[in-house]
Design a protein around this motif. Structure first.
Motif, PDB file in Angstrom:
ATOM      1  N   ASN A  58      49.806  42.619  87.565  1.00  0.00           N
ATOM      2  CA  ASN A  58      50.545  43.292  88.128  1.00  0.00           C
ATOM      3  C   ASN A  58      51.206  42.318  88.645  1.00  0.00           C
ATOM      4  OD1 ASN A  58      49.196  44.953  89.553  1.00  0.00           O
ATOM      5  ND2 ASN A  58      47.096  42.751  89.997  1.00  0.00           N
ATOM      6  N   VAL A  59      51.051  40.746  87.807  1.00  0.00           N
ATOM      7  CA  VAL A  59      52.643  40.031  87.432  1.00  0.00           C
ATOM      8  C   VAL A  59      53.926  40.595  86.923  1.00  0.00           C
ATOM      9  CG1 VAL A  59      53.640  37.826  86.339  1.00  0.00           C
ATOM     10  CG2 VAL A  59      50.966  38.036  87.992  1.00  0.00           C
ATOM     11  N   GLU A  60      53.201  41.104  86.112  1.00  0.00           N
ATOM     12  CA  GLU A  60      54.493  42.238  85.648  1.00  0.00           C
ATOM     13  C   GLU A  60      55.532  42.851  86.139  1.00  0.00           C
ATOM     14  OE1 GLU A  60      56.214  41.212  82.198  1.00  0.00           O
ATOM     15  OE2 GLU A  60      54.682  39.763  81.905  1.00  0.00           O
ATOM     16  N   LYS A  61      54.564  43.682  87.397  1.00  0.00           N
ATOM     17  CA  LYS A  61      54.949  44.537  87.862  1.00  0.00           C
ATOM     18  C   LYS A  61      55.762  44.492  89.126  1.00  0.00           C
ATOM     19  CE  LYS A  61      53.263  47.557  90.935  1.00  0.00           C
ATOM     20  NZ  LYS A  61      51.886  47.840  92.050  1.00  0.00           N
ATOM     21  N   HIS A  62      55.231  42.619  89.663  1.00  0.00           N
ATOM     22  CA  HIS A  62      56.188  42.093  91.044  1.00  0.00           C
ATOM     23  C   HIS A  62      57.568  41.021  89.834  1.00  0.00           C
ATOM     24  CE1 HIS A  62      53.054  42.422  93.613  1.00  0.00           C
ATOM     25  NE2 HIS A  62      52.343  42.320  92.829  1.00  0.00           N
ATOM     26  N   ALA A  75      58.534  40.126  96.001  1.00  0.00           N
ATOM     27  CA  ALA A  75      58.293  40.424  95.352  1.00  0.00           C
ATOM     28  C   ALA A  75      57.430  38.707  93.920  1.00  0.00           C
ATOM     29  CB  ALA A  75      59.051  41.594  94.077  1.00  0.00           C
ATOM     30  N   LEU A  76      58.555  38.444  94.331  1.00  0.00           N
ATOM     31  CA  LEU A  76      58.169  36.785  93.690  1.00  0.00           C
ATOM     32  C   LEU A  76      56.870  36.253  94.170  1.00  0.00           C
ATOM     33  CD1 LEU A  76      61.760  36.016  92.875  1.00  0.00           C
ATOM     34  CD2 LEU A  76      59.935  36.633  91.549  1.00  0.00           C
ATOM     35  N   GLU A  77      57.266  36.186  95.726  1.00  0.00           N
ATOM     36  CA  GLU A  77      56.158  35.271  96.156  1.00  0.00           C
ATOM     37  C   GLU A  77      54.625  35.996  95.577  1.00  0.00           C
ATOM     38  OE1 GLU A  77      56.482  36.473 100.610  1.00  0.00           O
ATOM     39  OE2 GLU A  77      57.992  34.533 100.224  1.00  0.00           O
ATOM     40  N   LYS A  78      54.868  37.532  95.824  1.00  0.00           N
ATOM     41  CA  LYS A  78      52.868  37.963  95.367  1.00  0.00           C
ATOM     42  C   LYS A  78      52.781  37.692  93.807  1.00  0.00           C
ATOM     43  CE  LYS A  78      52.780  42.581  98.073  1.00  0.00           C
ATOM     44  NZ  LYS A  78      53.652  43.717  98.208  1.00  0.00           N
ATOM     45  N   THR A 106      48.777  32.296  90.563  1.00  0.00           N
ATOM     46  CA  THR A 106      47.973  31.415  91.051  1.00  0.00           C
ATOM     47  C   THR A 106      46.289  32.017  90.508  1.00  0.00           C
ATOM     48  OG1 THR A 106      48.635  30.151  92.647  1.00  0.00           O
ATOM     49  CG2 THR A 106      46.883  30.220  92.621  1.00  0.00           C
ATOM     50  N   GLN A 107      45.732  33.364  91.183  1.00  0.00           N
ATOM     51  CA  GLN A 107      44.406  33.837  90.555  1.00  0.00           C
ATOM     52  C   GLN A 107      44.616  34.044  89.346  1.00  0.00           C
ATOM     53  OE1 GLN A 107      44.109  37.230  92.956  1.00  0.00           O
ATOM     54  NE2 GLN A 107      44.743  36.494  94.990  1.00  0.00           N
ATOM     55  N   ILE A 108      45.605  34.243  88.845  1.00  0.00           N
ATOM     56  CA  ILE A 108      45.046  34.443  87.079  1.00  0.00           C
ATOM     57  C   ILE A 108      45.043  32.416  86.275  1.00  0.00           C
ATOM     58  CG2 ILE A 108      46.338  34.211  85.026  1.00  0.00           C
ATOM     59  CD1 ILE A 108      47.728  36.740  85.557  1.00  0.00           C
TER      60      ILE A 108
END
Length: 308
Positions: free
Chosen positions: A67-71, A90-93, A99-101
Motif C-alpha cells: 500500500n505504501v508503494e501504491k500511495h 496519498a502521502l498521508e495514507k 507507521t503501521q509497518i
C-alpha cells in the motif's frame, strides 16, 4: 491445636500412609515421564501458534508495504497532474501505512525473540526428558530387581504374606490329619471293646459274650477228648500254679514226639531181633546190630531237629 486442625492432620496423615502403600514407583516414574512429554508437546504447540501469529503479522506488513508503494505512485501521479490535494492525501495514507509497518515490525521482532526463547526452552526440556527417560528406565530396572530379590528372600525365609498363608495351611492340614488319626484310633478302640455295635449285625454284647464262651468250651471239650485218647487225666496237669507259655508247650510237644520215635525204634528193634532168632543164625547179628545202630542215630538226629 484445635480439634478441627487435629482431625485434618490425622486424616491427611492416614491418607498419606494409604497412598504410600498403594504407590508403585514404576507407575509414578512412567506418569512423570508422560507429564513431561505433555509439557514438551504444549511448548511445541505454543511455538507453532507463535510462529503462526508472526507469519500473519509479516503478511500484514507485506500488504502495508504494498500500500505504501501504491500511495507513493498515487502521489507522484497527482503531482504530475497538478493535483496537490490528491498528492497530499496519498502521502498521508502512505505515512499512516508506514507507521503501521513500524508497529508491525516491532511486534514481529518481539514474536521472534519469544520464539527463539521458546525454541531454546523446548530443546532444553527435550534434553531433560531424554535424561529423565534414561534415569527412569534405570530406576525401574533396579526397583524390579530389588522387588524380585525381596520376593525370593521372603519365599526362602517364609516371612512373606503368601508363604505365611502357605505355612498356616500346612499347620491346619497337620492339625486336621492328627485329629482324624486320633478319631480313627478311638473308633477302632471302641469297636474292639464292643462299645459300638455293628450296624450290619443284629448281635448285642450278650450274644458276642456267649459265642466267646461257646468257643472256649469247644476248645476245652476237644482238649479233654485228646487227653482221654492218650490216657491222660487232669490230675497229672500239675499243681496249676502258673499257665504254661507257648514256648513251654512247644518244648513239651517236641519231647513227646521224641519219646514216640524212640518207642517206635525199640519196637522195630525187637521185631528184627525176633526175626533173627527165628532164622537161627548168629552170623547176621552183627549186620542187624549195625543197621539198628544206624536207624537209632538217624531217629535221634530227626528228633533233635525240631528242638533246635
Amino acid at each position: 491445636m484445635g480439634i478441627l486442625s487435629r482431625a485434618s492432620y490425622v486424616i491427611r496423615s492416614k491418607l498419606n500412609a494409604l497412598l504410600n502403600r498403594a504407590e508403585d514407583p514404576t507407575e509414578t516414574l512412567d506418569y512423570s515421564y508422560e507429564q513431561m512429554r505433555d509439557e514438551l508437546q504444549d511448548v511445541k504447540q505454543g511455538i507453532a501458534d507463535l510462529t503462526t501469529q508472526k507469519k500473519r503479522l509479516e503478511i500484514q506488513r507485506r500488504k502495508l508495504e504494498e500500500n505504501v508503494e501504491k500511495h507513493n505512485r498515487q502521489a507522484r501521479e497527482a503531482v504530475q497532474q497538478d493535483r496537490d490535494d490528491l498528492a497530499r492525501k496519498a502521502l498521508e495514507k502512505k505515512k499512516s501505512k508506514m507507521t503501521q509497518i513500524e508497529e508491525l515490525e516491532g511486534q514481529i521482532a518481539e514474536l521472534e525473540n519469544t520464539q527463539e526463547q521458546l525454541v531454546e526452552k523446548k530443546n532444553e526440556l527435550q534434553n531433560r526428558i531424554e535424561e529423565f527417560r534414561t534415569k527412569k528406565e534405570t530406576m525401574k530396572a533396579r526397583y524390579e530387581a530389588a522387588e524380585a530379590s525381596s520376593r525370593v528372600s521372603e519365599a526362602m525365609t517364609g516371612v512373606g504374606d503368601e508363604m505365611e498363608d502357605v505355612g498356616r495351611s500346612i499347620e491346619r492340614a497337620e492339625e486336621r490329619t492328627e485329629e482324624m488319626e486320633a478319631r480313627a484310633q478311638a473308633m477302632d478302640e471302641l469297636q474292639d471293646s464292643g462299645a459300638f455295635e455293628d450296624a450290619l449285625s443284629d448281635k448285642d454284647d450278650l450274644d458276642r459274650e456267649l459265642e466267646s464262651l461257646s468257643a472256649n468250651s469247644e476248645v476245652e471239650s476237644e482238649l479233654e477228648t485228646l487227653k482221654g485218647e492218650l490216657g491222660k487225666s487232669d490230675g497229672n496237669a500239675g499243681n496249676g500254679s502258673v499257665e504254661a507259655t507257648d514256648e513251654d508247650v512247644d518244648a513239651e510237644l517236641d519231647d513227646l514226639e521224641a519219646e514216640l520215635d524212640d518207642a517206635e525204634i525199640e519196637a522195630e528193634l525187637e521185631e528184627l531181633t525176633d526175626e533173627t532168632d527165628a532164622n537161627g543164625g548168629s552170623g547176621g547179628d552183627t549186620d542187624v546190630e549195625a543197621e539198628v545202630d544206624v536207624e537209632l542215630e538217624e531217629s535221634e538226629a530227626d528228633a533233635d531237629e525240631p528242638r533246635n
